[in-house]
Design a protein around this motif. Structure first.
Motif, PDB file in Angstrom:
ATOM      1  N   THR A   1      -4.872   2.162  -4.178  1.00  8.39           N
ATOM      2  CA  THR A   1      -4.700   3.607  -4.322  1.00  8.39           C
ATOM      3  C   THR A   1      -3.911   4.211  -3.164  1.00  8.39           C
ATOM      4  O   THR A   1      -3.423   5.326  -3.267  1.00  8.39           O
ATOM      5  CB  THR A   1      -6.064   4.319  -4.397  1.00  8.39           C
ATOM      6  OG1 THR A   1      -6.806   4.030  -3.212  1.00  8.39           O
ATOM      7  CG2 THR A   1      -6.838   3.889  -5.625  1.00  8.39           C
ATOM      8  N   ARG A   2      -3.793   3.489  -2.069  1.00  8.91           N
ATOM      9  CA  ARG A   2      -3.136   3.995  -0.858  1.00  8.91           C
ATOM     10  C   ARG A   2      -1.966   3.072  -0.520  1.00  8.91           C
ATOM     11  O   ARG A   2      -2.110   1.850  -0.529  1.00  8.91           O
ATOM     12  CB  ARG A   2      -4.167   3.978   0.270  1.00  8.91           C
ATOM     13  CG  ARG A   2      -3.999   5.012   1.300  1.00  8.91           C
ATOM     14  CD  ARG A   2      -5.141   5.043   2.297  1.00  8.91           C
ATOM     15  NE  ARG A   2      -5.528   3.725   2.762  1.00  8.91           N
ATOM     16  CZ  ARG A   2      -6.776   3.256   2.739  1.00  8.91           C
ATOM     17  NH1 ARG A   2      -7.751   3.987   2.280  1.00  8.91           N
ATOM     18  NH2 ARG A   2      -7.051   2.051   3.196  1.00  8.91           N
ATOM     19  N   ILE A   3      -0.806   3.674  -0.214  1.00 12.07           N
ATOM     20  CA  ILE A   3       0.324   2.843   0.190  1.00 12.07           C
ATOM     21  C   ILE A   3       0.660   3.084   1.657  1.00 12.07           C
ATOM     22  O   ILE A   3       0.314   4.119   2.228  1.00 12.07           O
ATOM     23  CB  ILE A   3       1.568   3.051  -0.692  1.00 12.07           C
ATOM     24  CG1 ILE A   3       2.127   4.463  -0.540  1.00 12.07           C
ATOM     25  CG2 ILE A   3       1.274   2.711  -2.139  1.00 12.07           C
ATOM     26  CD1 ILE A   3       3.484   4.633  -1.179  1.00 12.07           C
ATOM     27  N   ARG A   4       1.329   2.118   2.221  1.00 10.37           N
ATOM     28  CA  ARG A   4       1.715   2.158   3.634  1.00 10.37           C
ATOM     29  C   ARG A   4       3.185   1.780   3.757  1.00 10.37           C
ATOM     30  O   ARG A   4       3.673   0.922   3.025  1.00 10.37           O
ATOM     31  CB  ARG A   4       0.850   1.157   4.386  1.00 10.37           C
ATOM     32  CG  ARG A   4       0.997   1.217   5.872  1.00 10.37           C
ATOM     33  CD  ARG A   4      -0.024   0.313   6.501  1.00 10.37           C
ATOM     34  NE  ARG A   4      -0.021   0.505   7.928  1.00 10.37           N
ATOM     35  CZ  ARG A   4      -0.965   0.121   8.732  1.00 10.37           C
ATOM     36  NH1 ARG A   4      -2.022  -0.498   8.244  1.00 10.37           N
ATOM     37  NH2 ARG A   4      -0.892   0.332  10.017  1.00 10.37           N
ATOM     38  N   ALA A   5       3.875   2.407   4.677  1.00  7.83           N
ATOM     39  CA  ALA A   5       5.298   2.134   4.878  1.00  7.83           C
ATOM     40  C   ALA A   5       5.523   0.698   5.327  1.00  7.83           C
ATOM     41  O   ALA A   5       4.769   0.165   6.141  1.00  7.83           O
ATOM     42  CB  ALA A   5       5.872   3.090   5.926  1.00  7.83           C
ATOM     43  N   ALA A   6       6.559   0.090   4.788  1.00  2.00           N
ATOM     44  CA  ALA A   6       7.023  -1.209   5.280  1.00  2.00           C
ATOM     45  C   ALA A   6       8.273  -0.935   6.102  1.00  2.00           C
ATOM     46  O   ALA A   6       9.122  -0.140   5.722  1.00  2.00           O
ATOM     47  CB  ALA A   6       7.336  -2.137   4.114  1.00  2.00           C
TER      48      ALA A   6
END
Length: 116
Positions: free
Chosen positions: A51-56
């Motif tokens: 449900t949560r994304i993080r920058a790559a």
């Protein structure tokens, strides 16, 4: 944040990948990494419920801290896996930039193999 919900592999020419700042400027989207917000082309899920994304991000001068990990293919292209920004997907699907989507199995078959 405007990223696809499906993770996928995509391969680019090394020249295009080396010009990552210009690609991010043209096609990137904002995503968090901890408490900071970054412009990026790629993100990844940061929780098991997805449900949560993080920058790559990728910094060639500091490879041990990268969360975007390029895979060099046998033909010299660079493949990367994750949640792509909607803008760069639209650009490669329209032919505006050269990229090719692969399955994980195709990437394994095309990976540079080291001789033992």
């Amino acid at each position: 944040m405007s990223f696809e919900k499906m993770e996928r592999w995509a391969a680019f020419s090394p020249d295009l990948f080396e010009n990552l700042p210009a690609l991010i400027s043209a096609y990137g989207s904002n995503a968090k990494d901890g408490h900071e917000i970054f412009d990026t082309l790629l993100a990844f899920y940061d929780d098991t419920s997805r449900t949560r994304i993080r920058a790559a991000w990728y910094d060639p001068s500091n490879p041990q801290d990268n969360t975007l990990v390029p895979t060099v293919l046998s033909d010299g292209r660079v493949a990367v896996y994750g949640l792509w920004s909607n803008a760069i997907v639209a650009a490669w699907q329209s032919g505006e930039i050269e990229a090719e989507e692969f399955t994980a199995e195709q990437v394994r078959q095309l990976c540079v193999q080291e001789e033992l």
